[in-house]
Design an enzyme around this catalytic site. Structure first.
Site, PDB file in Angstrom:
ATOM      1  N   ASP A 109     -10.178  -4.717  -4.200  1.00 22.86           N
ATOM      2  CA  ASP A 109      -9.521  -3.710  -3.359  1.00 22.86           C
ATOM      3  C   ASP A 109     -10.172  -2.355  -3.636  1.00 22.86           C
ATOM      4  O   ASP A 109      -9.990  -1.780  -4.708  1.00 22.86           O
ATOM      5  CB  ASP A 109      -8.026  -3.661  -3.682  1.00 22.86           C
ATOM      6  CG  ASP A 109      -7.243  -2.732  -2.761  1.00 22.86           C
ATOM      7  OD1 ASP A 109      -7.869  -1.911  -2.068  1.00 22.86           O
ATOM      8  OD2 ASP A 109      -6.003  -2.839  -2.750  1.00 22.86           O
ATOM      9  N   HIS A 124      -7.973  -5.423   0.264  1.00 24.57           N
ATOM     10  CA  HIS A 124      -6.748  -4.630   0.186  1.00 24.57           C
ATOM     11  C   HIS A 124      -5.503  -5.370   0.664  1.00 24.57           C
ATOM     12  O   HIS A 124      -4.424  -5.209   0.103  1.00 24.57           O
ATOM     13  CB  HIS A 124      -6.931  -3.340   0.982  1.00 24.57           C
ATOM     14  CG  HIS A 124      -5.775  -2.392   0.897  1.00 24.57           C
ATOM     15  ND1 HIS A 124      -5.217  -2.004  -0.307  1.00 24.57           N
ATOM     16  CD2 HIS A 124      -5.045  -1.756   1.861  1.00 24.57           C
ATOM     17  CE1 HIS A 124      -4.222  -1.159  -0.083  1.00 24.57           C
ATOM     18  NE2 HIS A 124      -4.088  -1.004   1.216  1.00 24.57           N
ATOM     19  N   SER A 162       0.837  -1.200   0.000  1.00 26.15           N
ATOM     20  CA  SER A 162       0.000   0.000   0.000  1.00 26.15           C
ATOM     21  C   SER A 162       0.878   1.260   0.000  1.00 26.15           C
ATOM     22  O   SER A 162       1.658   1.469  -0.922  1.00 26.15           O
ATOM     23  CB  SER A 162      -0.973  -0.052   1.188  1.00 26.15           C
ATOM     24  OG  SER A 162      -1.974   0.929   1.078  1.00 26.15           O
TER      25      SER A 162
END
Length: 265
Positions: A210, A240, A103
């Site tokens: 996601d 995610h 991320s």
């Protein structure tokens, strides 16, 4: 439970998952609002593969110093991660170094590869914030950043993951902060303009459900970074955090298969 050692590099707390005779080094670069301790299971898989694993808590995150979730400049965070890589190499010289970024950590790892790619043997990006990510711009357009923390249900289909995240005192559960959002915008642009990573092997992992970092936006950044040479694995139904998903054993297997293919020896 995997053995964990703790280090302190000035303001940065670093976890080490040691290996008595490692054949590679891995630095895990965590995402926004969380901390390296959430990657204990992944670290166990990697130490089982023969890695010594290191994971810093970024400034303002986890056990590290700084105002919570405030990152003024991601270039400084890349510098912190570089010092952690130096710590690993000093302990185990001559070993291949792999970086795994999730991320926000994917943004940091991508920028690291642009700055220090010659030091890396492979790069793994999970749900990376690169390419097109509209959230910072939407929030910065508001007079006040809304106090809407990340929904635990957006992370994984495994309800235990969301429950642990919600109960974790080292996780930030408040609103995003303007300086960090501004830094995201700047660094997305910097990475977009920062050039490719040449022949450095890249594995891109993403869940196709996601909603925090949609894969279509990341794809633009991955293709720009890797010039079409990335290994891509998109997991059906995953949210995610693919390393914490219900099918994470398959995700772990993809990482190990990738490392088998690209690492020397």
């Amino acid at each position: 439970m995997t053995e964990v050692r703790e280090h302190l590099l000035d303001r940065i707390a670093v976890r080490e998952w040691p290996h008595p005779a490692p054949r590679l080094l891995v630095v895990v670069v965590h995402g926004y609002g969380e901390h390296a301790g959430r990657y204990d299971e992944l670290a166990g898989v990697l130490t089982g593969y023969g890695a010594a694993v290191y994971g810093p808590d970024h400034v303002g995150h986890g056990r590290s110093a700084g105002e919570r979730v405030v990152i003024e400049d991601f270039e400084d965070v890349v510098g912190d991660v570089h010092r952690v890589a130096g710590l690993a190499r000093a302990a185990h010289p001559g070993l291949p170094l792999v970086m795994v970024g999730h991320s926000m950590g994917g943004l940091i790892a991508a920028r690291y590869a642009q700055r220090y790619g010659e030091e890396l043997s492979a790069l793994v990006l999970s749900g990376p914030v690169i390419g097109v990510w509209e959230l910072p711009g939407r929030l910065l357009a508001l007079d006040e950043i809304p106090d809407t923390p990340i929904s635990p249900g957006a992370l994984s289909r495994d309800p235990a993951v969301g429950a642990a995240y919600a109960a974790d005192p080292l996780v930030w559960h408040g609103p995003m902060k303007r300086p960090t959002l501004q830094a995201f915008v700047r660094t997305l642009r910097t990475v977009a303009e920062g050039g490719g990573i040449g022949a450095l092997p890249l594995l891109w992992l993403h869940g196709d459900d996601d909603r925090l970092v949609p894969p279509a936006g990341s794809r633009i950044g991955v293709e720009r970074l890797a010039g079409g040479r990335a290994t891509e694995r998109i997991f059906a139904g995953a949210r995610h955090e693919v390393f914490h998903e219900t099918d994470r054993a398959a995700v772990h297997a993809e990482v190990i298969a990738f490392l088998d293919r690209v690492l020397p020896g």
